[in-house]
Design a protein around this motif. Structure first.
Motif, PDB file in Angstrom:
ATOM      1  N   ILE A 191     -35.279 -63.476  -1.326  1.00  0.00           N
ATOM      2  CA  ILE A 191     -35.609 -62.446  -2.462  1.00  0.00           C
ATOM      3  C   ILE A 191     -35.242 -63.027  -3.732  1.00  0.00           C
ATOM      4  N   ASN A 192     -35.815 -62.827  -4.855  1.00  0.00           N
ATOM      5  CA  ASN A 192     -35.345 -63.177  -6.152  1.00  0.00           C
ATOM      6  C   ASN A 192     -34.576 -61.982  -6.806  1.00  0.00           C
ATOM      7  N   PRO A 193     -33.086 -61.890  -7.002  1.00  0.00           N
ATOM      8  CA  PRO A 193     -32.698 -61.033  -7.454  1.00  0.00           C
ATOM      9  C   PRO A 193     -32.613 -60.729  -8.855  1.00  0.00           C
ATOM     10  N   HIS A 194     -33.313 -61.660  -9.603  1.00  0.00           N
ATOM     11  CA  HIS A 194     -33.509 -61.468 -11.038  1.00  0.00           C
ATOM     12  C   HIS A 194     -34.855 -60.975 -11.288  1.00  0.00           C
ATOM     13  N   GLY A 195     -35.770 -60.731 -10.303  1.00  0.00           N
ATOM     14  CA  GLY A 195     -37.201 -60.156 -10.522  1.00  0.00           C
ATOM     15  C   GLY A 195     -37.343 -59.107 -11.253  1.00  0.00           C
ATOM     16  N   GLU A 196     -38.593 -59.031 -11.878  1.00  0.00           N
ATOM     17  CA  GLU A 196     -38.993 -57.746 -12.495  1.00  0.00           C
ATOM     18  C   GLU A 196     -38.655 -56.483 -11.650  1.00  0.00           C
ATOM     19  N   LEU A 197     -38.717 -56.507 -10.408  1.00  0.00           N
ATOM     20  CA  LEU A 197     -38.751 -55.222  -9.578  1.00  0.00           C
ATOM     21  C   LEU A 197     -37.458 -55.345  -8.538  1.00  0.00           C
ATOM     22  N   ALA A 198     -36.315 -55.954  -9.154  1.00  0.00           N
ATOM     23  CA  ALA A 198     -35.421 -56.324  -8.111  1.00  0.00           C
ATOM     24  C   ALA A 198     -34.698 -54.836  -7.838  1.00  0.00           C
ATOM     25  N   GLY A 199     -34.475 -54.624  -6.522  1.00  0.00           N
ATOM     26  CA  GLY A 199     -33.945 -53.380  -6.211  1.00  0.00           C
ATOM     27  C   GLY A 199     -34.872 -52.435  -5.511  1.00  0.00           C
ATOM     28  N   ASN A 200     -36.080 -52.795  -5.657  1.00  0.00           N
ATOM     29  CA  ASN A 200     -37.322 -52.028  -4.910  1.00  0.00           C
ATOM     30  C   ASN A 200     -37.519 -52.339  -3.651  1.00  0.00           C
ATOM     31  N   VAL A 201     -37.760 -51.523  -2.581  1.00  0.00           N
ATOM     32  CA  VAL A 201     -38.440 -51.816  -1.333  1.00  0.00           C
ATOM     33  C   VAL A 201     -39.973 -51.658  -1.364  1.00  0.00           C
ATOM     34  N   VAL A 202     -40.734 -52.534  -1.266  1.00  0.00           N
ATOM     35  CA  VAL A 202     -42.139 -52.220  -0.852  1.00  0.00           C
ATOM     36  C   VAL A 202     -42.840 -52.300   0.357  1.00  0.00           C
ATOM     37  N   VAL A 203     -43.750 -51.316   0.304  1.00  0.00           N
ATOM     38  CA  VAL A 203     -44.574 -51.144   1.800  1.00  0.00           C
ATOM     39  C   VAL A 203     -45.945 -51.601   1.461  1.00  0.00           C
ATOM     40  N   PHE A 204     -46.744 -52.359   2.062  1.00  0.00           N
ATOM     41  CA  PHE A 204     -48.183 -52.637   2.179  1.00  0.00           C
ATOM     42  C   PHE A 204     -49.018 -51.720   2.869  1.00  0.00           C
ATOM     43  N   THR A 205     -49.952 -51.422   2.434  1.00  0.00           N
ATOM     44  CA  THR A 205     -51.143 -50.584   3.330  1.00  0.00           C
ATOM     45  C   THR A 205     -52.452 -50.944   2.942  1.00  0.00           C
ATOM     46  N   GLY A 206     -53.334 -50.774   3.814  1.00  0.00           N
ATOM     47  CA  GLY A 206     -54.884 -51.073   3.293  1.00  0.00           C
ATOM     48  C   GLY A 206     -55.190 -52.529   3.338  1.00  0.00           C
ATOM     49  N   ALA A 207     -56.443 -52.681   2.889  1.00  0.00           N
ATOM     50  CA  ALA A 207     -57.206 -54.076   2.902  1.00  0.00           C
ATOM     51  C   ALA A 207     -56.642 -54.660   1.722  1.00  0.00           C
ATOM     52  N   LEU A 208     -55.984 -55.773   1.946  1.00  0.00           N
ATOM     53  CA  LEU A 208     -55.297 -56.497   0.571  1.00  0.00           C
ATOM     54  C   LEU A 208     -56.173 -57.694   0.520  1.00  0.00           C
TER      55      LEU A 208
END
Length: 288
Positions: A191-208
């Motif tokens: 995980i890139n600690p300098h990324g735009e969304l650092a610190g977030n926890v993401v979950v995916f759902t649906g058809a990507l």
């Protein structure tokens, strides 16, 4: 010490569905001018969004569209340092401009969350949300009103400039430099600690539109931890665009329902579509 802050509220998970915009102009480190407007997004309002900001269809029925407020916004942002807290507002204005066939703002963007993470060590990994920072710094504001949020973010930036001695122009560069204290676990997870969304926890759902593994790699490159299910730690739920398009109806995945239940209980989870998420991370709708 001169900069402009912009904040928006949206009608539904589509970031282009801006229903309110607020602008706070700071000159010499002081609040100089404010402007705000309701916006008719020409789109549906999701109950979850209404519960957050209190804006509904009736309130914007006679409000101007994004294309109509755009000329009023330009003088505040053109050739300016424009701050927003986290990249969501910046991306929302980009998506709204794209939907309306308008050029995005010609400005220098600055993320005040990234500034805060580099100013106060105790906020480097957590606690850099707008509400938490405002409480820490003694800033009173009415959260989820676009103008109030813009003002609060501006005051946070002023505090950071005073604390560090760096100007807004300095921070445009400093905010992109690596954090001094990086948790080893981030590197072990890729995980890139300098990324735009650092610190977030993401979950995916649906058809990507792309394989889940690729979506997870994109999220990790942007600083997100990846969750398999929606929990008390989830901060982002990314929904396939086709599924987002059906949200005005009844069909939602179990993850989506769980996220909405947690939001109703006060958990800070943002729901957004896959393409918005990709643009947020700097990728133009991969797989499309």
């Amino acid at each position: 010490m001169d900069f402009t802050v912009i904040d928006v509220e949206t009608a539904n998970p589509n970031l282009a569905s801006i229903c309110q915009v607020g602008i706070a102009v700071f000159r010499g480190g002081k609040l100089h001018q404010t402007w705000s407007s309701l916006v008719n997004p020409g789109d549906y309002f999701h109950p979850i969004n209404i519960s957050v900001h209190g804006i509904d269809e009736n309130m914007v029925s006679s409000a101007p569209s994004w294309a109509q407020v755009y000329p009023q916004i330009l003088p505040f942002v053109t050739d300016q340092i424009v701050a927003s807290h986290m990249p969501f507002d910046r991306t929302a204005t980009l998506r709204a401009c794209q939907s309306a066939g308008l050029a995005h703002f010609d400005c220098s963007w600055l993320d005040t969350a990234r500034v805060a993470r580099r100013t106060w060590s105790e906020c480097s990994q957590s606690g850099y949300g707008l509400k938490n920072l405002a409480a820490k710094l003694g800033i009173s504001f009415e959260h989820h009103d676009a103008l109030e949020d813009a003002r609060a973010a501006g005051e946070i930036l002023v505090h950071a400039m005073t604390h560090t001695g760096s100007t807004a122009a300095d921070w445009c560069s400093l905010a992109n430099q690596p954090l001094a204290n990086v948790l080893r676990s981030f590197n072990e997870l890729g995980i890139n600690p300098h990324g735009e969304l650092a610190g977030n926890v993401v979950v995916f759902t649906g058809a990507l539109s792309i394989p889940r593994r690729e979506a997870a790699e994109l999220a990790a490159s942007g600083g997100c931890e990846i969750g398999s299910g929606v929990t008390k730690f989830t901060t982002l739920l990314v929904v396939g665009d086709q599924d987002i398009g059906r949200l005005a109806g009844k069909d939602r995945s179990s993850k989506h329902v769980k996220a909405e239940e947690l939001i109703a209980k006060g958990q800070n989870i943002r729901i957004l579509g896959e393409s918005d998420f990709q643009v947020l991370l700097g990728f133009e709708s991969l797989g499309r």
